[in-house]
Design an enzyme around this catalytic site. Structure first.
Site, PDB file in Angstrom:
ATOM      1  N   HIS A   1       0.846  -1.193   0.000  1.00  0.00           N
ATOM      2  CA  HIS A   1       0.000   0.000   0.000  1.00  0.00           C
ATOM      3  C   HIS A   1       0.876   1.236   0.000  1.00  0.00           C
ATOM      4  CE1 HIS A   1      -3.426   2.557   0.821  1.00  0.00           C
ATOM      5  NE2 HIS A   1      -2.626   3.219   1.658  1.00  0.00           N
TER       6      HIS A   1
ATOM      7  N   ASP B   1     -15.169   2.709   7.800  1.00  0.00           N
ATOM      8  CA  ASP B   1     -14.157   3.686   7.392  1.00  0.00           C
ATOM      9  C   ASP B   1     -14.767   4.713   6.444  1.00  0.00           C
ATOM     10  OD1 ASP B   1     -11.423   4.745   7.039  1.00  0.00           O
ATOM     11  OD2 ASP B   1     -11.769   4.063   4.986  1.00  0.00           O
TER      12      ASP B   1
ATOM     13  N   ARG C   1     -14.657  12.867   8.894  1.00  0.00           N
ATOM     14  CA  ARG C   1     -13.349  13.483   9.176  1.00  0.00           C
ATOM     15  C   ARG C   1     -13.041  14.565   8.150  1.00  0.00           C
ATOM     16  NH1 ARG C   1      -9.642   8.722   8.564  1.00  0.00           N
ATOM     17  NH2 ARG C   1      -8.004  10.245   8.851  1.00  0.00           N
TER      18      ARG C   1
ATOM     19  N   SER D   1      -7.497   3.644   9.444  1.00  0.00           N
ATOM     20  CA  SER D   1      -8.274   3.696   8.199  1.00  0.00           C
ATOM     21  C   SER D   1      -7.575   2.879   7.106  1.00  0.00           C
ATOM     22  CB  SER D   1      -8.424   5.170   7.791  1.00  0.00           C
ATOM     23  OG  SER D   1      -8.783   5.302   6.447  1.00  0.00           O
TER      24      SER D   1
ATOM     25  N   LYS E   1      -8.595  -1.412   5.754  1.00  0.00           N
ATOM     26  CA  LYS E   1      -8.934  -1.814   4.378  1.00  0.00           C
ATOM     27  C   LYS E   1      -8.020  -2.934   3.879  1.00  0.00           C
ATOM     28  CE  LYS E   1      -9.085   2.619   3.625  1.00  0.00           C
ATOM     29  NZ  LYS E   1      -9.265   4.011   3.277  1.00  0.00           N
TER      30      LYS E   1
HETATM   31  N1  URA Z   1      -5.921   7.267   3.226  1.00  0.00           N
HETATM   32  C1  URA Z   1      -6.843   6.514   3.860  1.00  0.00           C
HETATM   33  O1  URA Z   1      -7.243   5.478   3.363  1.00  0.00           O
HETATM   34  N2  URA Z   1      -7.303   6.935   5.055  1.00  0.00           N
HETATM   35  C2  URA Z   1      -6.899   8.060   5.645  1.00  0.00           C
HETATM   36  O2  URA Z   1      -7.352   8.363   6.716  1.00  0.00           O
HETATM   37  C3  URA Z   1      -5.954   8.848   4.973  1.00  0.00           C
HETATM   38  C4  URA Z   1      -5.470   8.418   3.758  1.00  0.00           C
END
Ligand code: URA
Length: 428
Positions: free
Chosen positions: A81, A160, A167, A182, A186
């Site tokens: 990632h 999320d 947010r 977050s 994922k």
């Molecule tokens: N990318 C994400 O997936 N989540 C965040 O909070 C910030 C960047």
């Protein structure tokens, strides 16, 4: 019955929340039983008070459990990632390299966000390429050819999605425990058992400062380790665009050039090889770092990675014999003085590429796959006055004003920049 008021108050006063309290929050956000204003109040309390390692891991797991958890059916699923960059096409290079080395890659990925590009958009610039496979097709392709890249399903970590949207409008994005949970939720929900993170720092990155990027990386590593998913991170520089091309079809072209050993940015190639090395090490832990790097490099140099990429494109309906989308207009930007390229602003170039259609201003906007920029110079290069520095690819004629704004992305000076080396730091 828990009172959410008490949970907000507890965090407001600087105490750690229990796993049950965190679960209650995440369930209530996902099903809407906790109103937005109370969720927002807790997010702001977390922003100011932070979360310890245990709380951050509990929050991540609660978000994983809010939706589908994918089991790809492999003993090890290694994922990578990136925290997002400009001209950052590493996935398209790393995934086929490691797949060619026998590491299966089942990758769910996203679309562009803000000034940064997204792998799904890039792949969709290839005629016929589908990123919307069914779960059966996805698993079957990974079993058969060892590589599939698809669009992340909306059922992955729905909590999320709710929290991220809140947010975004309550000035609570920039909280390290919230960002780390977050991202990791994922990855874990998508089935990763081993994770390699590319955490960017610098002007074009989410975390501009190195200490913040280090802290983010360490927080994600701690989450992975606590939840039994070994995680390593490379910290890589995003002070300038990583590759030479910005824009969807243009970035596919550069990935193909690197896979074919026919040019492309040496920095993009180096970061890709370093990430590939880490993925190989996760899969074959008995290998030495040097052997893992040499294995990745051999797959790239021999053309086996390119063959694997082509196999994936064909399996997902794409046709590389059809030319990639071409822009109607091309305009060259020339240097106005001689000197050294001291800086190239990735944030500005990323933003300007969105203006000409390479990204979206709002959800659902149509992308112009052909649009973008081709850098002719890199930081540290010496240029003559009137030498070309960038080529714009666009479907609309470009104004002089736009070209002037582009020019301001380049800083030319008499002396070479002090650091031109690519900076890669490893954390585990
Ligand atoms: N990318 C994400 O997936 N989540 C965040 O909070 C910030 C960047």
């Amino acid at each position: 019955m828990m009172r959410f008021y008490e949970i907000i108050k507890k965090k407001r006063d600087g105490h750690a929340l229990s796993a049950e309290e965190i679960d209650f929050f995440v369930r209530g956000s996902t099903d809407g039983s906790i109103p937005d204003y109370q969720q927002s109040a807790l997010l702001m309390a977390i922003f100011f008070r932070g979360m310890d390692e245990r709380e951050t891991a509990d929050l991540t797991m609660a978000m994983v459990k809010s939706g589908t958890q994918i089991d790809i059916g492999l003993p090890k699923a290694v994922d990578k990632h990136s925290t997002g960059g400009v001209a950052d096409t590493t996935t398209l290079i790393v995934a086929p390299i490691v797949a060619a080395c026998g590491v299966p890659v089942a990758k769910m990925t996203g679309r562009g966000l803000g000034h940064t590009g997204g792998t799904v958009d890039k792949l969709e610039s290839i005629t016929g390429f589908s990123t919307a496979l069914t779960m059966e097709q996805y698993k079957e392709q990974v079993t058969k050819i060892g590589l599939a890249i698809i669009s992340a399903s909306s059922s992955i970590a729905p909590a999320d999605k709710v929290l991220y949207a809140l947010r975004d409008v309550t000035a609570t994005i920039e909280s390290i425990p919230l960002i780390a949970s977050s991202i990791m939720s994922k990855k874990l929900a998508a089935g990763a058992t081993h994770i390699v993170l590319d955490v960017k720092f610098g002007r074009g990155a989410f975390m501009a400062d190195l200490p913040d990027a280090l802290y983010l990386a360490q927080t994600m590593i701690n989450i992975g380790n606590r939840l039994g998913r070994p995680t390593v991170a490379l910290l890589t520089n995003m002070d300038a665009p990583l590759g030479n091309r910005i824009g969807n079809a243009l970035e596919i072209r550069e990935a193909l050039d690197i896979l074919a050993n026919q040019g492309g940015s040496p920095d993009l190639r180096e970061v890709s090889l370093a990430l590939a090395r880490e993925m190989i090490l996760h899969y074959f832990p008995e290998m030495s770092v040097t052997t893992a790097y040499a294995t990745a490099k051999e797959a790239l140099d021999s053309g086996r990675a390119l063959a694997k990429f082509t196999e994936m494109v064909e399996a997902q309906g794409g046709d590389l014999s059809v030319a990639l989308p071409q822009a109607r207009y091309r305009e060259t930007l020339y240097a106005q003085r001689e000197g050294f390229v001291r800086a190239i602003d990735p944030l500005l170039l990323g933003g300007l590429s969105v203006e000409i259609g390479a990204g979206r201003h709002k959800k659902g906007d149509k992308i112009d796959y052909a649009a973008g920029f081709e850098l002719v110079v890199r930081v540290g290069d010496k240029v003559a006055s009137d030498a070309p520095i960038l080529i714009v690819h666009a479907s609309i004629p470009l104004t002089a004003h736009f070209m002037e704004r582009l020019r301001s992305a380049f800083l030319l000076g008499d002396a070479p920049p002090s650091v031109t080396d690519w900076h890669i730091e490893r954390l585990s």
